[in-house]
Design a protein around this motif. Structure first.
Motif, PDB file in Angstrom:
ATOM      1  N   ARG A 198      92.743  -9.553  35.704  1.00  0.00           N
ATOM      2  CA  ARG A 198      92.703 -10.290  36.970  1.00  0.00           C
ATOM      3  C   ARG A 198      91.735  -9.629  37.949  1.00  0.00           C
ATOM      4  O   ARG A 198      90.965 -10.304  38.647  1.00  0.00           O
ATOM      5  N   LEU A 199      91.785  -8.299  38.005  1.00  0.00           N
ATOM      6  CA  LEU A 199      90.862  -7.586  38.889  1.00  0.00           C
ATOM      7  C   LEU A 199      89.416  -7.819  38.480  1.00  0.00           C
ATOM      8  O   LEU A 199      88.550  -8.076  39.317  1.00  0.00           O
ATOM      9  N   VAL A 200      89.146  -7.726  37.178  1.00  0.00           N
ATOM     10  CA  VAL A 200      87.779  -7.922  36.687  1.00  0.00           C
ATOM     11  C   VAL A 200      87.313  -9.346  36.968  1.00  0.00           C
ATOM     12  O   VAL A 200      86.142  -9.569  37.312  1.00  0.00           O
ATOM     13  N   GLY A 201      88.214 -10.315  36.864  1.00  0.00           N
ATOM     14  CA  GLY A 201      87.846 -11.691  37.181  1.00  0.00           C
ATOM     15  C   GLY A 201      87.410 -11.848  38.619  1.00  0.00           C
ATOM     16  O   GLY A 201      86.441 -12.566  38.925  1.00  0.00           O
ATOM     17  N   ARG A 202      88.107 -11.182  39.541  1.00  0.00           N
ATOM     18  CA  ARG A 202      87.726 -11.229  40.958  1.00  0.00           C
ATOM     19  C   ARG A 202      86.366 -10.554  41.180  1.00  0.00           C
ATOM     20  O   ARG A 202      85.510 -11.069  41.910  1.00  0.00           O
ATOM     21  N   VAL A 203      86.192  -9.399  40.545  1.00  0.00           N
ATOM     22  CA  VAL A 203      84.924  -8.678  40.698  1.00  0.00           C
ATOM     23  C   VAL A 203      83.778  -9.499  40.113  1.00  0.00           C
ATOM     24  O   VAL A 203      82.657  -9.499  40.644  1.00  0.00           O
ATOM     25  N   ALA A 204      84.043 -10.237  39.029  1.00  0.00           N
ATOM     26  CA  ALA A 204      82.988 -11.019  38.381  1.00  0.00           C
ATOM     27  C   ALA A 204      82.418 -12.070  39.323  1.00  0.00           C
ATOM     28  O   ALA A 204      81.200 -12.288  39.363  1.00  0.00           O
ATOM     29  N   GLU A 205      83.283 -12.739  40.098  1.00  0.00           N
ATOM     30  CA  GLU A 205      82.771 -13.732  41.044  1.00  0.00           C
ATOM     31  C   GLU A 205      81.891 -13.059  42.094  1.00  0.00           C
ATOM     32  O   GLU A 205      80.798 -13.544  42.423  1.00  0.00           O
ATOM     33  N   ARG A 206      82.357 -11.933  42.607  1.00  0.00           N
ATOM     34  CA  ARG A 206      81.592 -11.209  43.622  1.00  0.00           C
ATOM     35  C   ARG A 206      80.250 -10.749  43.050  1.00  0.00           C
ATOM     36  O   ARG A 206      79.195 -10.899  43.684  1.00  0.00           O
TER      37      ARG A 206
END
Length: 437
Positions: free
Chosen positions: A339-347
């Motif tokens: 979930r954290l990596v998914g958020r970072v991916a958008e950024r």
């Protein structure tokens, strides 16, 4: 030992011929006179004379002829030559904010010694100079070398640099001055040519060199082509004048190295890769890198109790979760980490779209210590990058050079500097020129 300007004051044309011969010899283990004739278009007598000059100057050595090695069986045996790779050495330094690394290589870029040391990022400029100097001394001692054996040193710093290796002075901020505390003044008295360059630019130089594997160069080692101010002609086979890509150092903060049509883009004051513009990008908001963002968000998630204690994101120091551990956990399938990596991916996708859109590059390369762990992040970034890019999106890939990317680029720059004035640069090993490397 100082290198003479020539046995008999060679003309400018002879110097140019010598530089061309040396350029070809630099990229291979051995080369025959016939090879050099075909590669340069020079006559046999000119090639043999130039090779004799280069041997006298200590740049090349004569090897056993091709017949004696079993490589040539008919006609006149071909004379064989090689770069005198141990006749001189270079030093590459990654003078990062938290860690220092120094490597010593021969003239082919093969690493002979490596020294690493952690450093207090809040220490003084004098402390940093002293520790960097001691680290280089340690690396030279490990290689059994002295100052007189070194031709050039390149130091990579997390700060923009101008053509003289100076960083800008900003009112009310001393970070760049601390990260670049006059390394030119530190090493020049030792008799070395000194280059100080932004670390992300050196990462770009390293990536350009790594792409030349098919052209006879070592991946991650310094080789034959390139010059001291550019990324060389890496990847010219891609079409056009060469590749266009961005290398991102995205650990604590984002720093970029731009290569456009095969040449490194530095800007008027060396600050082309400064990423403060990301402060203005909606959904990004700062130049914080992947590592810093993951740590901050993991810490916040733990504080809010949204991460189960069974997750690897929970492990490690409470105040500084490890970015590499979080990325590895996501790759292994941990739901909280993913979930954290998914958020970072958008950024990250938003930031990459801005860079790709401005520069119209073919590729964006994630480099540095986090590179081996960002496979899943880049996989998740690709759809966002395509969504935010109105035309064909650049490819997002991970560097294969790991935490050696800056020292690799530093060695490339140092060797490019050494290759330039082939018949004039002092060459310490000239007295040993008859000894094959």
């Amino acid at each position: 030992m100082a290198l003479s300007t020539g046995v008999s004051s060679p003309s400018l044309l002879r110097r140019m011929n010598a530089a061309e011969v040396l350029r070809h010899a630099w990229s291979v283990d051995a080369v025959t006179a016939s090879d050099l004739i075909a590669l340069t278009g020079l006559t046999r007598s000119t090639v043999l004379g130039v090779c004799d000059d280069l041997i006298a100057h200590g740049w090349m050595v004569s090897l056993a002829d091709a017949r004696s090695t079993g490589e040539y069986r008919k006609g006149r045996p071909a004379r064989r030559y090689a770069l005198a790779r141990s006749a001189g050495h270079v030093v590459g330094v990654d003078a990062g904010q938290h860690q220092l690394t120094a490597v010593v290589t021969d003239l082919r870029g093969d690493v002979l010694a490596r020294a690493v040391r952690r450093i207090d990022p809040c220490g003084s400029a004098d402390d940093r100079r002293r520790i960097v100097s001691a680290l280089v001394d340690d690396a030279l001692a490990s290689a059994s070398l002295a100052d007189d054996d070194v031709l050039a040193v390149t130091v990579g710093v997390p700060a923009p640099t101008d053509a003289e290796g100076r960083s800008p002075v900003e009112a009310g901020a001393d970070f760049w001055e601390l990260m670049n505390p006059d390394y030119v003044g530190l090493f020049a008295p030792r008799g070395w040519a000194v280059v100080v360059e932004n670390d992300a630019n050196l990462a770009a130089v390293a990536e350009a060199a790594a792409r030349e594997v098919g052209g006879g160069r070592h991946a991650g080692a310094a080789g034959a082509a390139g010059d001291a101010g550019a990324a060389g002609d890496a990847g010219a086979g891609d079409g056009g004048a060469g590749p266009s890509f961005v290398t991102l150092r995205a650990g604590a903060r984002v720093g970029a190295g731009f290569v456009r049509d095969g040449a490194l883009v530095r800007g008027n004051r060396g600050a082309a890769g400064e990423m403060r513009l990301l402060d203005l990008v909606d959904g990004v908001g700062s130049a914080d890198g992947i590592g810093a963002v993951l740590r901050d968000w993991a810490r916040a998630a733990r504080a809010l109790g949204t991460v189960p204690e069974s997750s690897p994101v929970w492990a490690g120091p409470r105040d500084r979760p490890g970015a590499a551990a979080g990325l590895a956990a996501a790759g292994a399938g941990d739901p909280a980490a993913r979930r954290l990596v998914g958020r970072v991916a958008e950024r990250f996708g938003r930031g990459c779209a801005v860079l790709g859109g401005m520069l119209d590059v073919d590729r964006i390369v994630g480099a540095g210590a986090v590179a081996p762990s960002i496979g899943l992040l880049l996989e998740r970034t690709t759809p966002w990058l395509s969504r935010f890019t109105p035309r064909a999106a650049p490819e997002a890939v991970a560097s294969t050079l790991g935490d050696a990317v800056v020292t690799t680029g530093a060695v490339e720059r140092a060797l490019a500097h050494a290759r330039g004035p082939a018949l004039e640069l002092p060459l310490p090993g000239a007295a040993d020129a008859t000894r094959a490397s």
